[in-house]
Design an enzyme around this catalytic site. Structure first.
Site, PDB file in Angstrom:
ATOM      1  N   ARG A  68       2.754   1.987  -6.751  1.00 37.60           N
ATOM      2  CA  ARG A  68       3.268   0.735  -7.324  1.00 37.60           C
ATOM      3  C   ARG A  68       2.414   0.281  -8.494  1.00 37.60           C
ATOM      4  O   ARG A  68       1.186   0.360  -8.450  1.00 37.60           O
ATOM      5  CB  ARG A  68       3.231  -0.388  -6.287  1.00 37.60           C
ATOM      6  CG  ARG A  68       4.293  -0.310  -5.249  1.00 37.60           C
ATOM      7  CD  ARG A  68       4.112  -1.521  -4.331  1.00 37.60           C
ATOM      8  NE  ARG A  68       4.924  -1.419  -3.138  1.00 37.60           N
ATOM      9  CZ  ARG A  68       4.657  -2.078  -2.006  1.00 37.60           C
ATOM     10  NH1 ARG A  68       3.594  -2.869  -1.933  1.00 37.60           N
ATOM     11  NH2 ARG A  68       5.435  -1.935  -0.971  1.00 37.60           N
ATOM     12  N   ARG A  80      -4.578  -0.622   6.074  1.00 41.16           N
ATOM     13  CA  ARG A  80      -3.475  -1.475   6.541  1.00 41.16           C
ATOM     14  C   ARG A  80      -2.587  -0.720   7.528  1.00 41.16           C
ATOM     15  O   ARG A  80      -2.139  -1.272   8.527  1.00 41.16           O
ATOM     16  CB  ARG A  80      -2.612  -1.940   5.360  1.00 41.16           C
ATOM     17  CG  ARG A  80      -3.192  -3.130   4.603  1.00 41.16           C
ATOM     18  CD  ARG A  80      -2.577  -3.301   3.232  1.00 41.16           C
ATOM     19  NE  ARG A  80      -1.150  -3.592   3.255  1.00 41.16           N
ATOM     20  CZ  ARG A  80      -0.349  -3.465   2.192  1.00 41.16           C
ATOM     21  NH1 ARG A  80      -0.831  -3.059   1.044  1.00 41.16           N
ATOM     22  NH2 ARG A  80       0.917  -3.762   2.281  1.00 41.16           N
ATOM     23  N   ARG A  99       3.775  -9.603  15.797  1.00 45.02           N
ATOM     24  CA  ARG A  99       2.967  -8.555  15.193  1.00 45.02           C
ATOM     25  C   ARG A  99       2.189  -7.776  16.260  1.00 45.02           C
ATOM     26  O   ARG A  99       1.707  -6.692  16.013  1.00 45.02           O
ATOM     27  CB  ARG A  99       2.000  -9.207  14.205  1.00 45.02           C
ATOM     28  CG  ARG A  99       1.246  -8.236  13.371  1.00 45.02           C
ATOM     29  CD  ARG A  99       1.007  -8.771  11.991  1.00 45.02           C
ATOM     30  NE  ARG A  99       2.123  -8.515  11.121  1.00 45.02           N
ATOM     31  CZ  ARG A  99       2.163  -8.918   9.860  1.00 45.02           C
ATOM     32  NH1 ARG A  99       1.167  -9.599   9.338  1.00 45.02           N
ATOM     33  NH2 ARG A  99       3.209  -8.647   9.109  1.00 45.02           N
ATOM     34  N   ARG A 129      -2.198  -3.455  -7.932  1.00 44.44           N
ATOM     35  CA  ARG A 129      -2.787  -4.539  -7.138  1.00 44.44           C
ATOM     36  C   ARG A 129      -3.877  -3.966  -6.242  1.00 44.44           C
ATOM     37  O   ARG A 129      -3.750  -2.860  -5.731  1.00 44.44           O
ATOM     38  CB  ARG A 129      -1.730  -5.158  -6.219  1.00 44.44           C
ATOM     39  CG  ARG A 129      -0.820  -6.114  -6.902  1.00 44.44           C
ATOM     40  CD  ARG A 129      -0.097  -6.980  -5.866  1.00 44.44           C
ATOM     41  NE  ARG A 129       1.088  -7.556  -6.453  1.00 44.44           N
ATOM     42  CZ  ARG A 129       2.330  -7.144  -6.200  1.00 44.44           C
ATOM     43  NH1 ARG A 129       2.551  -6.179  -5.336  1.00 44.44           N
ATOM     44  NH2 ARG A 129       3.347  -7.711  -6.798  1.00 44.44           N
ATOM     45  N   LYS A 132      10.737  -3.314   4.370  1.00 42.40           N
ATOM     46  CA  LYS A 132      11.142  -4.346   5.321  1.00 42.40           C
ATOM     47  C   LYS A 132      11.640  -5.615   4.627  1.00 42.40           C
ATOM     48  O   LYS A 132      12.648  -6.192   5.020  1.00 42.40           O
ATOM     49  CB  LYS A 132       9.938  -4.690   6.198  1.00 42.40           C
ATOM     50  CG  LYS A 132      10.258  -5.095   7.591  1.00 42.40           C
ATOM     51  CD  LYS A 132       9.064  -4.844   8.521  1.00 42.40           C
ATOM     52  CE  LYS A 132       7.801  -5.509   8.014  1.00 42.40           C
ATOM     53  NZ  LYS A 132       7.834  -6.978   8.184  1.00 42.40           N
TER      54      LYS A 132
END
Ligand SMILES: [Zn+2]
Length: 208
Positions: A123, A166, A84, A155, A13
């Site tokens: 990642r 999430r 959201r 991370r 996004k």
């Protein structure tokens, strides 16, 4: 052109938001950026973000409202990270109605849950800010930064269990939002499995 960009974590996004505002010369309203800015001067927001809590709707709505007023929306705009949930969408409608401004398109960059997990959990980042992906953008030497040679790390936010949480939160909040926008006839689903250019091409075809 006034549009809203929706999509789960890992859908790309942020990248597409940048492409859209640059190519179509419209204003980028990113609630993530707005909150990071507000964090510096606002103790309450700073506290919420530091403790990893969700910022309440009233605060987010207020920030967006002020930002829309400050930045003159005549040029057209892209809302990224907002609304959201359904409540925020209803607040946005009221805000825009009072300004006589309309949304032209609502884009959803769609990817499957497992794809999102693969993308995010793969990642790796370096302290020099270079970023990699174990399969899609691997460094030359496994686990080492191409630029500075330091060890790459994952991370905390990108760990698989965190990504799963999430995504679940995203689904729960966004599904009613999607139903809401489907009824308006402005809703467009974009196939997020295509590469960056392919995703942008799909979005562009709807922007006049
Ligand atoms: Zn590095």
């Amino acid at each position: 052109m006034n549009c809203i960009l929706l999509g789960p974590p890992g859908a790309g996004k942020g990248t597409q938001a940048k492409n859209i505002v640059k190519n179509f010369n419209i204003v980028h309203f990113s609630t993530g950026d707005m909150l990071r800015k507000a964090r510096k001067s606002d103790g309450v927001i700073s506290e919420l973000l530091s403790s990893g809590q969700l910022v309440p709707d009233e605060i987010v709505v207020d920030i967006v409202k002020k930002s829309l007023e400050r930045n003159g929306v005549e040029r057209g705009f892209l809302l990224d990270g907002f609304p959201r949930n359904l409540r925020q969408a209803e607040q946005l409608d009221l805000m825009l109605k009072s300004k006589n401004v309309k949304i032209d398109k609502v884009f959803l960059i769609d990817i499957e849950f497992e794809e999102a997990v693969n993308r995010i959990a793969g990642r790796r980042v370096c302290e020099c800010e270079a970023s990699y992906h174990v399969t899609m953008l691997p460094p030359e030497k496994v686990g080492k930064c191409d630029y500075c040679g330091a060890d790459l790390v994952q991370r905390n936010d990108d760990e698989e269990s965190v990504v799963r949480d999430r995504f679940t939160i995203y689904k729960k909040q966004t599904e009613p939002l999607i139903e809401y926008y489907k009824k308006t006839g402005l809703f467009v689903v974009i196939d997020g499995l295509k590469d960056e250019k392919g995703v942008f091409r799909q979005i562009s075809s709807y922007i006049l």
